[in-house]
Design a protein around this motif. Sequence first.
Motif, PDB file in Angstrom:
ATOM      1  N   ARG A 341      18.864  15.033   2.863  1.00  0.00           N
ATOM      2  CA  ARG A 341      18.906  13.664   2.332  1.00  0.00           C
ATOM      3  C   ARG A 341      17.515  13.060   2.142  1.00  0.00           C
ATOM      4  O   ARG A 341      17.334  12.109   1.401  1.00  0.00           O
ATOM      5  N   GLY A 342      16.541  13.581   2.857  1.00  0.00           N
ATOM      6  CA  GLY A 342      15.197  13.018   2.752  1.00  0.00           C
ATOM      7  C   GLY A 342      14.437  13.263   4.052  1.00  0.00           C
ATOM      8  O   GLY A 342      14.843  14.095   4.867  1.00  0.00           O
ATOM      9  N   SER A 344      11.940  11.534   7.437  1.00  0.00           N
ATOM     10  CA  SER A 344      11.731  10.298   8.199  1.00  0.00           C
ATOM     11  C   SER A 344      10.382  10.412   8.896  1.00  0.00           C
ATOM     12  O   SER A 344       9.920  11.515   9.220  1.00  0.00           O
ATOM     13  N   PRO A 351      12.905   5.842   7.126  1.00  0.00           N
ATOM     14  CA  PRO A 351      13.406   6.910   6.256  1.00  0.00           C
ATOM     15  C   PRO A 351      12.545   6.975   4.986  1.00  0.00           C
ATOM     16  O   PRO A 351      12.181   5.930   4.435  1.00  0.00           O
ATOM     17  N   VAL A 352      12.237   8.164   4.595  1.00  0.00           N
ATOM     18  CA  VAL A 352      11.336   8.336   3.433  1.00  0.00           C
ATOM     19  C   VAL A 352      12.068   9.172   2.379  1.00  0.00           C
ATOM     20  O   VAL A 352      12.405  10.327   2.630  1.00  0.00           O
ATOM     21  N   PRO A 353      12.322   8.586   1.216  1.00  0.00           N
ATOM     22  CA  PRO A 353      13.083   9.337   0.199  1.00  0.00           C
ATOM     23  C   PRO A 353      12.235  10.451  -0.432  1.00  0.00           C
ATOM     24  O   PRO A 353      11.004  10.376  -0.446  1.00  0.00           O
ATOM     25  N   PHE A 354      12.938  11.438  -0.981  1.00  0.00           N
ATOM     26  CA  PHE A 354      12.222  12.545  -1.638  1.00  0.00           C
ATOM     27  C   PHE A 354      11.363  12.035  -2.803  1.00  0.00           C
ATOM     28  O   PHE A 354      10.320  12.601  -3.082  1.00  0.00           O
ATOM     29  N   GLU A 355      11.812  10.950  -3.468  1.00  0.00           N
ATOM     30  CA  GLU A 355      11.033  10.438  -4.613  1.00  0.00           C
ATOM     31  C   GLU A 355       9.597  10.137  -4.177  1.00  0.00           C
ATOM     32  O   GLU A 355       8.644  10.434  -4.887  1.00  0.00           O
ATOM     33  N   TYR A 356       9.467   9.549  -3.001  1.00  0.00           N
ATOM     34  CA  TYR A 356       8.131   9.201  -2.518  1.00  0.00           C
ATOM     35  C   TYR A 356       7.314  10.470  -2.240  1.00  0.00           C
ATOM     36  O   TYR A 356       6.146  10.572  -2.641  1.00  0.00           O
TER      37      TYR A 356
END
Length: 768
Positions: A341-342, A344, A351-356
């Motif tokens: 899901r991403g 952290s 939580p840090v999204p993959f987009e970042y």
Amino acid sequence: MTYRKKLIEVALPLEEINKQSAREKSIRHGHPSTLHLWWARRPLAACRAVLFASLVDDPSEYMPDEKSAHDERERLFRLIERLVNWDNLNDEKLFAEARLEIARSVARNLGVEVPVGDAAIREFLATKAPPVLDPFAGGGSIPLEAQRLGLRAYASDLNPVAVLINKALIEIPPRFANRPPVHPPLTPGPSPRRGEGGRGEEQPSLFQKEWRGAQGLAEDVRYYGKWMRDEAEKRIGHLYPKVSVIANPDGTYRHATPEEIQNSKSKIQHLTVIAWLWARTVKCPNPACGATMPLARSFWLSTKKGKQAWVQPIVDNKAKAVRFEVRTGEGKAPDGTVNRRGASCICCGTPVPFEYIRAEGKAKRMGAQLMAIVAEGKKGRIYLAPVANHEEIASTAVPIWKPELDLMGKAAVNVPLYGLRTQADLFTARQLVSLDIFSDLTIEARKRIESDALVAGLPLPIASVYANGVMTYLGFAVDKAADYWSTICFWHNGAAHQKIVNTFARQAIAMSWDFAEGNPFSESSGHFFRFVSLISEVIDTAAPAISTAQVKQCDAADLYSNKEVCVSTDPPYYDNISYADLSDFFYVWLRRSLGKIYPEIFTTMLVPKAQELVATPYRFDGDKERAQRFFEEGLGRVFVHLREIQQPKYPITVYYAFKQAETEEDSNDDNNDTLAVSTGWETMLEAILLAGLTLTGTWPMRTELITSLKKNVSALASSIVIVCRVRALDAHAVTRREFIAALKRELPPALKELQQGYIAPVDLAQAA
Ligand SMILES: C[S@@+](CC[C@H](N)C(=O)[O-])C[C@H]1O[C@@H](n2cnc3c(N)ncnc32)[C@H](O)[C@@H]1O
């Protein structure tokens, strides 16, 4: 057109063929799969049996009655059962028996006498039997087995990497068969262990010993591979420091302090590192945190019972930094910081999204932090926390050359999202330096081999060709190194093994978060001399080094001046594997080390792609239908051509790769590129029929161990061998009534024969 039916058109001992094919998958030493990676290799056992049964007449063609034909068939079955067993690969008597059997049928078909004696039979097969042609040769299984059976083997492939693999298997070894190695004397010492580069062997034994087959060549590969390893260590060994440790009373180890290193040398052990384990990092996007956050899929180092070890991240909230310790014994590793899901942040929990992470990667702001060091202890692997100077030393590496060529197609599906855009981006600077140096040393080794060969008495052109041959295998060792020394490799922390997992453990280049950087100079997982040893074992064990071979790079549709061949082939299958895209990874290093000795096959910067028969929509502006049409029409054209060059007295055999993606499990493929290919089987049959061929048999081949099969394909064969014949141009169509009458007449005895051939009930309908 009259012809004698071949055994493969009547019956096969399928159970044993399938059992031995499945068994081959677990053979690690000496199997051609360890020479160089290639995808979707056919098991040698299956290829050997298929070729033998395609050349040998069915006994009904020469025995006087049904009973004696049946008994004779049983005798041939027993022979095939022995032939397919890997343990018998070097049983010369058995293979002489097989060659005699083929020679009998070839002689019967030509109306000539069967020659007497193995040498005469070999000569007969090498001149009178039809050469076996595989125009989609890939990893070389079919041509290799044709050669082992004493037949001329013609292999071609569009892909230069596959072409080189075939040269290494069937073209180079017979040229230098039964010759001693050329390397100079070694200093006396203990007898060499297998795979140790002949260390300690004395020169007189090189000549006293009888060097059979390709053993001399294999020995030279070991010797010069060892020379490369030692020479590389002199040049770049400083980039791979040892660890200085002291044993704790509980049997664990700790790093020695600088004072201890200076003062109490006796207790200190200097251990070779097996691997440095890194975590990729990005800056935490939380403005209040901003820590350099490690991205790790797992913190486990070993899950082996009683030997558990893991990385414990220690967060320094003030400094917004993380350091790592290694823990062993009872306890549990903390959860990794990245999942599907991403990610952290381990410092602030954001939580840090993959987009970042992708954006950071593309902006070249993704780094790496050392998490742990794995060292070689006397009793196994030792896990240690990072030491600062090891990170510094790694950062001093500066590559002189790197493959700055874009990843393409299927190789570029995932990692470019994170900024790894080129082949070079898949490696650390230290890995690039090592691959560079080993590539240079391949070229330097060539000069030595040539001059040693001259000293050993080979005349100039042969000495030079020999040096090129040995160098080819050394170039393969560098490719294996690339496979084990990229940042896609990770540490396998399993209960049974803890080791480096290679880049292509999957048929894709998939992003790794924590990665393992192996040490070329260790004696454990991922070291350079292991690759050399594996390669020389293949030459020793699996290369028959008999009969002539022709290997060339060409499009299967453009073939060839050859005529009157016996085709056995395993075509690509829709978008199952993008060979050209994936093999760029190896091509760039092979081109660097071997480009000068094979200028004709390394003409392009990357693997040629346009003519590759693969149904990948990205090559057709995303148009799936056009991609599918390109594949189907292209394959159809190849069949038309194969029909023209096939010797009609023998059947063509085509391996139809059962596509794993035809199962439900893969139907919702990540990128939805997988084509709906439920019609694949019909399309293949249609292409064969339209090309003017007719089907005379189909055989289900199980090449997977039942236990490892995915649950939803467990009842299906993983490939089917289609047997077909050149259809006479004047062949007449039959009416439905005639067809049913023929079926009633021929099916019952054929089924009986099949059942006696040990076909599993689930496969009976297919085989019938
Ligand atoms: C299924 S693989 C062959 C595997 C092989 N039988 C083995 O056991 O390793 C198919 C091969 O077809 C090759 N190929 C694809 N398009 C081609 C073309 N147009 N001409 C020649 N070879 C092609 C690929 O490079 C690949 O090596």
